[in-house]
Design a protein around this motif. Structure first.
Motif, mmCIF file in Angstrom:
data_model
loop_
_atom_site.group_PDB
_atom_site.id
_atom_site.type_symbol
_atom_site.label_atom_id
_atom_site.label_comp_id
_atom_site.label_asym_id
_atom_site.label_seq_id
_atom_site.Cartn_x
_atom_site.Cartn_y
_atom_site.Cartn_z
ATOM 1 N N LEU A 138 -26.801 37.584 37.210
ATOM 2 C CA LEU A 138 -27.834 37.023 38.076
ATOM 3 C C LEU A 138 -29.222 37.586 37.760
ATOM 4 C CD1 LEU A 138 -25.919 36.906 41.472
ATOM 5 C CD2 LEU A 138 -26.483 35.007 39.942
ATOM 6 N N ARG A 139 -29.294 38.858 37.374
ATOM 7 C CA ARG A 139 -30.605 39.463 37.115
ATOM 8 C C ARG A 139 -31.264 38.886 35.856
ATOM 9 N NH1 ARG A 139 -33.619 42.293 40.659
ATOM 10 N NH2 ARG A 139 -35.219 43.449 39.571
ATOM 11 N N THR A 140 -30.457 38.447 34.894
ATOM 12 C CA THR A 140 -31.039 37.921 33.658
ATOM 13 C C THR A 140 -31.780 36.608 33.874
ATOM 14 O OG1 THR A 140 -28.943 36.873 33.081
ATOM 15 C CG2 THR A 140 -29.396 39.022 32.092
ATOM 16 N N PHE A 141 -31.620 35.959 35.037
ATOM 17 C CA PHE A 141 -32.372 34.739 35.300
ATOM 18 C C PHE A 141 -33.844 35.028 35.599
ATOM 19 C CE2 PHE A 141 -28.106 32.972 36.386
ATOM 20 C CZ PHE A 141 -28.083 32.050 35.360
ATOM 21 N N THR A 142 -34.150 36.223 36.085
ATOM 22 C CA THR A 142 -35.537 36.556 36.406
ATOM 23 C C THR A 142 -36.183 37.470 35.380
ATOM 24 O OG1 THR A 142 -34.804 38.391 37.807
ATOM 25 C CG2 THR A 142 -35.203 36.275 38.881
ATOM 26 N N GLU A 143 -35.416 38.394 34.793
ATOM 27 C CA GLU A 143 -35.957 39.367 33.845
ATOM 28 C C GLU A 143 -34.803 40.036 33.108
ATOM 29 O OE1 GLU A 143 -37.835 42.521 36.012
ATOM 30 O OE2 GLU A 143 -35.943 43.203 36.835
ATOM 31 N N ALA A 144 -35.159 40.846 32.133
ATOM 32 C CA ALA A 144 -34.146 41.701 31.523
ATOM 33 C C ALA A 144 -33.725 42.703 32.590
ATOM 34 C CB ALA A 144 -34.708 42.427 30.312
ATOM 35 N N PRO A 145 -32.424 42.943 32.767
ATOM 36 C CA PRO A 145 -31.995 43.857 33.825
ATOM 37 C C PRO A 145 -32.657 45.236 33.682
ATOM 38 C CG PRO A 145 -30.132 42.643 33.003
ATOM 39 C CD PRO A 145 -31.288 42.305 32.105
ATOM 40 N N GLY A 146 -33.431 45.613 34.691
ATOM 41 C CA GLY A 146 -34.136 46.886 34.680
ATOM 42 C C GLY A 146 -35.552 46.813 34.151
ATOM 43 N N GLU A 147 -36.004 45.620 33.758
ATOM 44 C CA GLU A 147 -37.338 45.482 33.164
ATOM 45 C C GLU A 147 -38.441 45.853 34.151
ATOM 46 O OE1 GLU A 147 -40.276 42.015 31.406
ATOM 47 O OE2 GLU A 147 -38.133 41.618 31.510
ATOM 48 N N LYS A 148 -38.304 45.452 35.401
ATOM 49 C CA LYS A 148 -39.332 45.728 36.398
ATOM 50 C C LYS A 148 -39.525 47.236 36.572
ATOM 51 C CE LYS A 148 -40.563 44.515 41.147
ATOM 52 N NZ LYS A 148 -40.091 43.809 42.342
#
Length: 179
Positions: A138-148
């Motif tokens: 689910l996180r890969t739909f908004t960003e690379a996981p942990g990118e924020k």
């Protein structure tokens, strides 16, 4: 026969210095790599989008395969005729552990987890691995996981570095005093 004189300077490769003699890599803090993405998250280059699609597909496929393995384990318990209570207990245990693993993994994308808490939850996270895989998906739909989280830390480190390296102009002893 001539003997070669040993140099105490290490050889410098062309990759380290450009023709002007300045370092090829920028000075200052370097971004921390993210699993499966390296440092492509900084400027979204190097196949960043393809990597996000690949991580999403891979984590979903791994979650589906994990659910299949859990289904086979459940069938094994049913064939062993252990009773409905044990079967129900197994289903509830995996559901709770998966939901806790999902929540822990999801929150780890925005804040650094406490190492002691992480160590104490290792067993629970291993049991609830399906939840962690779904959080990755689910996180890969908004960003690379942990990118924020990594971007905030990197931007803060860059700002602190810029603040430290800016130089004053003029002689500070000749500065006028305010009265």
């Amino acid at each position: 026969m001539r003997t070669r004189r040993r140099s105490h300077n290490r050889p410098v490769s062309a990759a380290e210095n450009d023709p002007n003699g300045t370092p090829a890599t920028p000075a200052g803090p370097r971004p921390e790599p993210i699993r499966f993405f390296g440092t492509t998250w900084v400027d979204h280059s190097g196949g960043y989008t393809a990597r996000r699609v690949g991580v999403a597909a891979g984590s979903l496929a791994a979650a589906a395969a994990a659910c299949l393995v859990l289904r086979i384990a459940y069938d094994g318990l049913r064939i062993a005729d252990v009773g409905s209570f044990v079967s129900l207990l197994m289903i509830v245990m995996f559901a709770i552990c998966s939901s806790l693993a999902f929540r822990h993994t999801w929150s780890a994308f925005t804040t650094r987890p406490d190492p002691d808490r992480q160590a104490s939850l290792r067993g629970l996270l291993a049991i609830g691995f399906v939840g962690s895989l779904l959080a990755y998906f689910l996180r890969t739909f908004t960003e690379a996981p942990g990118e924020k989280l990594h971007r905030a830390e990197y931007d803060k480190a860059r700002a602190e570095y810029e603040k430290r390296t800016t130089r004053r102009s003029g002689n500070p002893s000749k500065k006028r005093r305010r009265s």
